[in-house]
Design an enzyme around this catalytic site. Structure first.
Site, PDB file in Angstrom:
ATOM      1  N   LEU A  55      37.157  36.959  44.956  1.00 58.65           N
ATOM      2  CA  LEU A  55      37.028  38.411  44.994  1.00 58.65           C
ATOM      3  C   LEU A  55      37.926  38.918  46.114  1.00 58.65           C
ATOM      4  O   LEU A  55      38.056  38.272  47.153  1.00 58.65           O
ATOM      5  CB  LEU A  55      35.573  38.830  45.266  1.00 58.65           C
ATOM      6  CG  LEU A  55      34.528  38.451  44.214  1.00 58.65           C
ATOM      7  CD1 LEU A  55      33.138  38.879  44.676  1.00 58.65           C
ATOM      8  CD2 LEU A  55      34.846  39.075  42.861  1.00 58.65           C
ATOM      9  N   ASP A  56      38.544  40.069  45.913  1.00 50.79           N
ATOM     10  CA  ASP A  56      39.375  40.659  46.955  1.00 50.79           C
ATOM     11  C   ASP A  56      38.537  40.933  48.199  1.00 50.79           C
ATOM     12  O   ASP A  56      37.318  41.100  48.121  1.00 50.79           O
ATOM     13  CB  ASP A  56      39.991  41.969  46.467  1.00 50.79           C
ATOM     14  CG  ASP A  56      40.877  41.775  45.245  1.00 50.79           C
ATOM     15  OD1 ASP A  56      41.514  40.711  45.141  1.00 50.79           O
ATOM     16  OD2 ASP A  56      40.919  42.680  44.394  1.00 50.79           O
ATOM     17  N   LYS A  57      39.205  41.003  49.336  1.00 51.57           N
ATOM     18  CA  LYS A  57      38.522  41.236  50.603  1.00 51.57           C
ATOM     19  C   LYS A  57      37.546  42.416  50.522  1.00 51.57           C
ATOM     20  O   LYS A  57      36.402  42.318  50.973  1.00 51.57           O
ATOM     21  CB  LYS A  57      39.561  41.498  51.705  1.00 51.57           C
ATOM     22  CG  LYS A  57      38.959  41.864  53.049  1.00 51.57           C
ATOM     23  CD  LYS A  57      40.029  42.275  54.047  1.00 51.57           C
ATOM     24  CE  LYS A  57      39.396  42.776  55.338  1.00 51.57           C
ATOM     25  NZ  LYS A  57      40.418  43.274  56.303  1.00 51.57           N
TER      26      LYS A  57
END
Length: 235
Positions: A55-57
């Site tokens: 998952l993106d930051k």
């Protein structure tokens, strides 16, 4: 969230990087898991062992990480065969007129910025996102999105491409606030990060063969933004 000798399912908070990279050597999800579990799958590269997907930051929600190589390969195959159930909740800009739909636009590296993905690329890969509206607020729409493929930044890129970028996304769309009318006056609602949450993840356990499904409630920041939009949309 869930842990056994083969895998761990976590509810990643927004702001946490999944694996070490330049500028983010410490405080990552993998740093925490390596300390807690004492082992991770060796597959996935030295900096991201056991990472089947990420998952993106600034995206919150459910993730699974493999603790051994057999589990890693099995989960990777499930993602490849599209048998994983992944559901996201997002706040997107503007009012989507349709109640549901499907975005089928290839995604690849942007020719103008190699750090970004784009639907306007010569070497794109198939990308499919199915979605439906949960609630409309006029200036924003709350949607549920299901991934048919797992391309980098897929939901963010797809909704930006159709003119409804994820609110708070500083890379695709840059709609970090919306203006609403309340009590006869105008007010701006700001979005501190991209309003994207991985709500549900379902898969077959590689060893027990049991179907497992995990869901995560919306984090407080998204709940707060939805509450503000709900109040502004009230008649």
């Amino acid at each position: 969230f869930h842990i056994d000798e083969h895998l761990v399912v976590v509810d990643k908070p927004a702001g946490m990087v999944v694996y070490p990279a330049a500028g983010h050597e410490r405080g990552t999800l993998l740093n925490a898991l390596a300390y807690r579990c004492k082992k991770l799958a060796s597959i996935g590269g030295p900096l991201r062992p056991g990472v089947v997907h990420r998952l993106d930051k600034d995206t919150s929600g459910i993730m699974v990480v493999a603790l051994d190589d057999k589990t890693y390969y099995d989960l990777t195959e499930q993602f490849k065969n599209r048998t994983i159930n992944r559901k996201y909740i997002a706040l997107v800009y503007g009012n989507i007129k349709e109640d549901s739909g499907k975005i089928a636009m290839e995604i690849g590296r942007s020719a103008s910025d190699r750090k970004k993905m784009s639907t306007k690329t010569k070497r794109g890969k198939e990308a499919v996102t199915k979605w439906k509206v949960i609630k409309r607020f006029g200036s924003a729409t709350l949607i549920e999105a299901k991934l048919g493929t797992g391309r980098t930044h897929q939901i963010r890129v797809h909704f930006s491409a159709i003119g409804h970028p994820v609110l708070g996304d500083k890379t695709y769309g840059k709609k970090i606030e919306v203006e609403i009318k309340t009590d006869g006056s105008k007010k701006k609602i700001a979005f501190p990060r991209q309003m994207l949450h991985a709500e549900t993840l379902g898969f077959t356990h590689p060893v027990t063969k049991e179907y497992l499904e995990f869901s995560s409630p919306l984090p407080e920041d998204m709940e707060g933004c939805i509450k503000n939009l709900t109040l502004s949309a009230a008649p």
